[in-house]
Design a protein around this motif. Structure first.
Motif, PDB file in Angstrom:
ATOM      1  N   ALA A 110       0.814  -1.212   0.000  1.00 49.66           N
ATOM      2  CA  ALA A 110       0.000   0.000   0.000  1.00 49.66           C
ATOM      3  C   ALA A 110       0.850   1.265   0.000  1.00 49.66           C
ATOM      4  O   ALA A 110       0.381   2.322  -0.441  1.00 49.66           O
ATOM      5  CB  ALA A 110      -0.938  -0.007   1.207  1.00 49.66           C
ATOM      6  N   VAL A 111       2.084   1.193   0.499  1.00 49.71           N
ATOM      7  CA  VAL A 111       2.966   2.367   0.475  1.00 49.71           C
ATOM      8  C   VAL A 111       3.346   2.698  -0.967  1.00 49.71           C
ATOM      9  O   VAL A 111       3.301   3.861  -1.396  1.00 49.71           O
ATOM     10  CB  VAL A 111       4.219   2.129   1.337  1.00 49.71           C
ATOM     11  CG1 VAL A 111       5.204   3.287   1.196  1.00 49.71           C
ATOM     12  CG2 VAL A 111       3.826   1.943   2.807  1.00 49.71           C
ATOM     13  N   ASP A 112       3.725   1.693  -1.738  1.00 48.49           N
ATOM     14  CA  ASP A 112       4.035   1.909  -3.158  1.00 48.49           C
ATOM     15  C   ASP A 112       2.811   2.411  -3.914  1.00 48.49           C
ATOM     16  O   ASP A 112       2.924   3.231  -4.838  1.00 48.49           O
ATOM     17  CB  ASP A 112       4.540   0.609  -3.791  1.00 48.49           C
ATOM     18  CG  ASP A 112       5.919   0.208  -3.296  1.00 48.49           C
ATOM     19  OD1 ASP A 112       6.563   1.014  -2.602  1.00 48.49           O
ATOM     20  OD2 ASP A 112       6.341  -0.932  -3.592  1.00 48.49           O
ATOM     21  N   SER A 140       3.401  11.484   6.925  1.00 47.96           N
ATOM     22  CA  SER A 140       3.502  10.051   7.237  1.00 47.96           C
ATOM     23  C   SER A 140       4.962   9.621   7.340  1.00 47.96           C
ATOM     24  O   SER A 140       5.299   8.738   8.142  1.00 47.96           O
ATOM     25  CB  SER A 140       2.745   9.216   6.208  1.00 47.96           C
ATOM     26  OG  SER A 140       3.158   9.504   4.887  1.00 47.96           O
ATOM     27  N   ASP A 141       5.859  10.242   6.541  1.00 47.30           N
ATOM     28  CA  ASP A 141       7.305  10.006   6.704  1.00 47.30           C
ATOM     29  C   ASP A 141       7.745  10.413   8.104  1.00 47.30           C
ATOM     30  O   ASP A 141       8.512   9.706   8.765  1.00 47.30           O
ATOM     31  CB  ASP A 141       8.096  10.802   5.667  1.00 47.30           C
ATOM     32  CG  ASP A 141       8.289  10.068   4.353  1.00 47.30           C
ATOM     33  OD1 ASP A 141       7.877   8.891   4.253  1.00 47.30           O
ATOM     34  OD2 ASP A 141       8.839  10.668   3.410  1.00 47.30           O
ATOM     35  N   ALA A 142       7.290  11.581   8.537  1.00 52.42           N
ATOM     36  CA  ALA A 142       7.670  12.081   9.859  1.00 52.42           C
ATOM     37  C   ALA A 142       7.178  11.144  10.955  1.00 52.42           C
ATOM     38  O   ALA A 142       7.905  10.858  11.921  1.00 52.42           O
ATOM     39  CB  ALA A 142       7.099  13.483  10.067  1.00 52.42           C
ATOM     40  N   PHE A 143       5.939  10.658  10.810  1.00 52.09           N
ATOM     41  CA  PHE A 143       5.410   9.729  11.813  1.00 52.09           C
ATOM     42  C   PHE A 143       6.256   8.464  11.852  1.00 52.09           C
ATOM     43  O   PHE A 143       6.606   7.966  12.939  1.00 52.09           O
ATOM     44  CB  PHE A 143       3.954   9.392  11.482  1.00 52.09           C
ATOM     45  CG  PHE A 143       3.261   8.575  12.534  1.00 52.09           C
ATOM     46  CD1 PHE A 143       2.651   9.196  13.607  1.00 52.09           C
ATOM     47  CD2 PHE A 143       3.222   7.190  12.453  1.00 52.09           C
ATOM     48  CE1 PHE A 143       2.013   8.440  14.601  1.00 52.09           C
ATOM     49  CE2 PHE A 143       2.588   6.434  13.429  1.00 52.09           C
ATOM     50  CZ  PHE A 143       1.984   7.062  14.500  1.00 52.09           C
ATOM     51  N   ALA A 144       6.604   7.934  10.677  1.00 56.56           N
ATOM     52  CA  ALA A 144       7.424   6.721  10.612  1.00 56.56           C
ATOM     53  C   ALA A 144       8.811   6.957  11.222  1.00 56.56           C
ATOM     54  O   ALA A 144       9.340   6.100  11.952  1.00 56.56           O
ATOM     55  CB  ALA A 144       7.553   6.259   9.165  1.00 56.56           C
ATOM     56  N   LEU A 171      -0.697   5.245   7.469  1.00 53.44           N
ATOM     57  CA  LEU A 171       0.306   5.250   6.406  1.00 53.44           C
ATOM     58  C   LEU A 171       1.709   5.295   6.998  1.00 53.44           C
ATOM     59  O   LEU A 171       2.625   4.609   6.510  1.00 53.44           O
ATOM     60  CB  LEU A 171       0.055   6.445   5.485  1.00 53.44           C
ATOM     61  CG  LEU A 171       0.923   6.578   4.232  1.00 53.44           C
ATOM     62  CD1 LEU A 171       0.856   5.330   3.359  1.00 53.44           C
ATOM     63  CD2 LEU A 171       0.492   7.810   3.421  1.00 53.44           C
ATOM     64  N   GLY A 172       1.902   6.078   8.060  1.00 56.77           N
ATOM     65  CA  GLY A 172       3.203   6.143   8.711  1.00 56.77           C
ATOM     66  C   GLY A 172       3.606   4.824   9.340  1.00 56.77           C
ATOM     67  O   GLY A 172       4.790   4.449   9.327  1.00 56.77           O
ATOM     68  N   THR A 173       2.649   4.102   9.883  1.00 59.10           N
ATOM     69  CA  THR A 173       2.926   2.774  10.448  1.00 59.10           C
ATOM     70  C   THR A 173       3.439   1.831   9.368  1.00 59.10           C
ATOM     71  O   THR A 173       4.407   1.093   9.572  1.00 59.10           O
ATOM     72  CB  THR A 173       1.657   2.203  11.099  1.00 59.10           C
ATOM     73  OG1 THR A 173       1.270   3.052  12.186  1.00 59.10           O
ATOM     74  CG2 THR A 173       1.888   0.790  11.617  1.00 59.10           C
ATOM     75  N   TRP A 174       2.782   1.850   8.197  1.00 63.54           N
ATOM     76  CA  TRP A 174       3.241   1.005   7.097  1.00 63.54           C
ATOM     77  C   TRP A 174       4.656   1.392   6.659  1.00 63.54           C
ATOM     78  O   TRP A 174       5.491   0.536   6.399  1.00 63.54           O
ATOM     79  CB  TRP A 174       2.288   1.128   5.909  1.00 63.54           C
ATOM     80  CG  TRP A 174       0.938   0.533   6.154  1.00 63.54           C
ATOM     81  CD1 TRP A 174       0.606  -0.404   7.089  1.00 63.54           C
ATOM     82  CD2 TRP A 174      -0.270   0.831   5.446  1.00 63.54           C
ATOM     83  NE1 TRP A 174      -0.737  -0.707   7.012  1.00 63.54           N
ATOM     84  CE2 TRP A 174      -1.304   0.034   6.007  1.00 63.54           C
ATOM     85  CE3 TRP A 174      -0.587   1.692   4.400  1.00 63.54           C
ATOM     86  CZ2 TRP A 174      -2.614   0.068   5.557  1.00 63.54           C
ATOM     87  CZ3 TRP A 174      -1.901   1.738   3.939  1.00 63.54           C
ATOM     88  CH2 TRP A 174      -2.901   0.938   4.513  1.00 63.54           C
ATOM     89  N   LYS A 175       4.930   2.693   6.600  1.00 66.91           N
ATOM     90  CA  LYS A 175       6.263   3.136   6.177  1.00 66.91           C
ATOM     91  C   LYS A 175       7.341   2.706   7.166  1.00 66.91           C
ATOM     92  O   LYS A 175       8.510   2.557   6.787  1.00 66.91           O
ATOM     93  CB  LYS A 175       6.275   4.650   6.003  1.00 66.91           C
ATOM     94  CG  LYS A 175       5.512   5.141   4.774  1.00 66.91           C
ATOM     95  CD  LYS A 175       5.629   6.647   4.616  1.00 66.91           C
ATOM     96  CE  LYS A 175       5.014   7.119   3.305  1.00 66.91           C
ATOM     97  NZ  LYS A 175       5.193   8.578   3.098  1.00 66.91           N
ATOM     98  N   ALA A 176       6.959   2.510   8.427  1.00 68.67           N
ATOM     99  CA  ALA A 176       7.896   2.020   9.438  1.00 68.67           C
ATOM    100  C   ALA A 176       7.963   0.503   9.454  1.00 68.67           C
ATOM    101  O   ALA A 176       8.663  -0.087  10.292  1.00 68.67           O
ATOM    102  CB  ALA A 176       7.505   2.538  10.816  1.00 68.67           C
ATOM    103  N   VAL A 188       0.778  -0.851  15.737  1.00 71.75           N
ATOM    104  CA  VAL A 188       0.340   0.469  16.191  1.00 71.75           C
ATOM    105  C   VAL A 188      -1.181   0.472  16.203  1.00 71.75           C
ATOM    106  O   VAL A 188      -1.815   0.304  15.149  1.00 71.75           O
ATOM    107  CB  VAL A 188       0.863   1.600  15.275  1.00 71.75           C
ATOM    108  CG1 VAL A 188       0.279   2.944  15.706  1.00 71.75           C
ATOM    109  CG2 VAL A 188       2.377   1.653  15.277  1.00 71.75           C
ATOM    110  N   ALA A 189      -1.778   0.641  17.374  1.00 73.67           N
ATOM    111  CA  ALA A 189      -3.235   0.708  17.474  1.00 73.67           C
ATOM    112  C   ALA A 189      -3.685   2.146  17.295  1.00 73.67           C
ATOM    113  O   ALA A 189      -3.153   3.060  17.927  1.00 73.67           O
ATOM    114  CB  ALA A 189      -3.689   0.175  18.835  1.00 73.67           C
ATOM    115  N   VAL A 190      -4.659   2.355  16.403  1.00 76.99           N
ATOM    116  CA  VAL A 190      -5.193   3.690  16.127  1.00 76.99           C
ATOM    117  C   VAL A 190      -6.636   3.731  16.631  1.00 76.99           C
ATOM    118  O   VAL A 190      -7.504   3.024  16.113  1.00 76.99           O
ATOM    119  CB  VAL A 190      -5.111   4.031  14.630  1.00 76.99           C
ATOM    120  CG1 VAL A 190      -5.568   5.465  14.390  1.00 76.99           C
ATOM    121  CG2 VAL A 190      -3.687   3.839  14.113  1.00 76.99           C
TER     122      VAL A 190
END
Length: 558
Positions: free
Chosen positions: A28-30, A61-65, A94-99, A79-81
């Motif tokens: 999903a990130v790609d 989302s980069d910053a969150f990751a 999205l940030g969770t996936w990037k991490a 990561v629970a949202v």
């Protein structure tokens, strides 16, 4: 001859095997990166008067990751949202996936016991939640879980309108003992997400079943599942970057996760969020944003029809309307079309099928079975094979009622830490839905009901859905739910619970007589109770289980 030989529009949707369907991105990130590359400056999220572009969402989302990684977060951690429909939900997911992590969506209506169950079961190490939810619920729970970091945020951020119909009483003050999400995003903005490897079979989401038939289970939704059904929404309905997606479904639910978030990340179409559901705010938002597509529970559309002052022009732009998650009475579709001029297309799926496995193609009207009055849920979507099987597991011919068993790229990989339940429900790559239905000779599928909801009245089998559909034909009935209740003579008998339209009146005896005239003698409800509101999940699914439990408690008390 195939059922679809003389129906080319059906053949387009029903043909093919799972292996023949191209999943366009590995993860999903790609998928989102491709949308950013096409048009980085277009809106991707609209939240009242706030706007977030694709480039900005990429940066946030980069910053969150980067913040997660700096705090010691490792790939495949969870990561629970725990939030309503706010932009931070999408940023965190999205940030969770990037991490390299797995996002766990949590129902914001959950209280301490329910939240603790999800946190314990998922083993989440990070909790992202609204500040109010932290103060009221989460801070009483996290100490007994594996959560290392709590990140809080406010629904007031990313907008300045502060509509008091939604935000009255909201406290935007930071929470002591928690990390502030805005500070994380500001501190790490401009940094790249960590280098991680995400494959199609990696788990993207733990999406917990609604628990309408038992304790919630975490469905392991893979990146392949997410990308495939985002493509399904795009291609089945014809959604492009020029569309505007109205976010009426809760984002924690699979419908919101795929039919809102994932399809927006794939196509680049802006997603309009409104914090929480309110009919008047929704009608205003549709007009202001010129929303073109939405998918939500039928209760959403019933509420819009009954909203004071609602006019046909309010929904002029909303030409692509789909509904799933709860049965749709044909009479409601007719009434909505008469009011607003738009047809509500049925769509069907479960948490375990990553939203749709069936749908009514855009522009087609679903047939209504003349024998049962049921509205078709559509035909199987791309690359999806659905069988109707009997108790022995063997295929049944067209017209015969059995369990729906689904195979396809949207079926999840299993239940988190539940190998026995996984083997039972998904053995052999086929998902046993627990839903009962049939396929007609033209290839259309119809749902009858959940297997566990069938009523046995003196040996006669009754499906609640059929009784509910008749009740919906009464002009005073807004919502209806039917359950079996103890009966000294028949063992079980039919009881209906209804809520009425604003300003309407109807006595129980009148509703019983209405059904008696239209149904076999063993089917019509012997008891009717009128309630102000029927119990529902946050996604709008009527909770028959709660009504049954209440009746059992009444029976025990007497």
């Amino acid at each position: 001859m195939s059922l679809y030989d003389d129906k080319p529009w059906l053949a387009r949707y029903a043909s093919g095997q799972p292996s023949e369907i191209e999943v366009e991105h590995d993860n999903a990130v790609d998928m989102f990166a491709a949308a950013v590359a096409r048009d980085p400056e277009g809106d991707i999220i609209r939240y009242f008067d706030g706007r977030i572009t694709r480039r900005e969402l990429d940066e946030l989302s980069d910053a969150f990751a980067a913040g997660l990684a700096d705090a010691g977060f490792a790939p495949r951690e969870r990561v629970a949202v725990y939030a309503q429909n706010v932009p931070q939900f999408v940023i965190a997911q999205l940030g969770t996936w990037k991490a390299g992590g797995i996002a766990v969506s949590v129902n914001p209506m959950n209280r301490e016991r329910e939240l603790e169950l999800v946190l314990q079961d998922s083993g989440a190490s990070v909790l992202v939640c609204l500040r109010g939810l932290y103060r009221e619920v989460a801070r009483n729970v996290v100490a007994g879980t594996q959560v290392r970091t709590v990140i809080t945020t406010s629904e007031l951020e990313h907008q300045t309108r502060n509509d008091q119909r939604l935000f009255s009483g909201v406290d935007g003050a930071p929470c002591e003992g928690a990390v502030d999400m805005a500070e994380v995003l500001e501190r790490y903005r401009g940094q790249s997400a960590p280098e991680v490897s995400l494959g199609p079979d990696d788990v993207a989401l733990l999406t917990y079943t609604s628990g309408t038939t038992g304790p919630p289970k975490g469905a392991m939704t893979t990146h392949r599942n997410v990308v495939f059904n985002a493509q399904t929404y795009r291609d089945w309905i014809g959604i492009g970057s020029e569309d505007v997606i109205l976010g009426v479904a809760p984002l924690f639910h699979i419908t919101g996760l795929i039919g809102h978030v994932a399809v927006s990340l794939l196509t680049g179409a802006p997603l309009v969020l409104m914090y929480r559901w309110d009919p008047a705010v929704t009608l205003e938002t549709i007009r202001e944003e010129e929303a073109t597509f939405t998918v939500g529970s039928i209760t959403v559309f019933i509420a819009l029809m009954n909203s004071p002052g609602a006019k046909k022009e309010d929904l002029a732009s909303l030409t692509k309307i789909y509904s799933g998650g709860a049965p749709i009475p044909p009479s409601t579709v007719t009434a909505f079309q008469k009011t607003y001029g738009h047809y509500i297309h049925n769509i069907y799926g479960l948490t375990e099928t990553t939203s749709p496995s069936h749908g009514v193609p855009l522009g087609a009207d679903a047939p209504v079975d003349p024998a049962t009055g049921a509205l078709s849920v559509g035909v199987p979507v791309y690359g999806t094979v659905v069988r109707i099987v009997g108790e022995d597991g063997e295929d049944l011919p067209a017209g015969e009622v059995g369990e729906l068993v689904t195979s396809g790229p949207q079926v999840v990989s299993g239940y988190w830490n539940k190998p026995e339940e996984t083997a039972h429900a998904m053995g052999g790559g086929r998902f046993r839905t627990g839903d009962v239905g049939y396929m007609d000779a033209d290839g259309w599928f119809y749902l009858v009901d959940r297997k566990k909801d069938q009523i046995n009245a003196g040996g006669y089998k009754i499906w609640p859905r059929e009784v509910e559909d008749v009740l919906y034909e009464h002009e005073a009935v807004r919502e209806a739910a039917v359950v079996g209740v103890p009966d000294p003579y028949r063992g079980e008998t039919v009881k209906a619970f209804v809520s009425l339209r604003p300003g309407a009146t109807a006595e129980p005896e009148e509703l019983i007589a209405f059904c008696k005239q239209r149904m076999a003698a063993y089917k019509y409800p012997r008891q009717v109770e009128v309630l102000d509101e029927l119990p529902k999940t946050v996604t709008g699914k009527l909770l028959r289980r709660d009504l049954r439990t209440r009746e059992q408690q009444r029976s025990t008390a007497t």
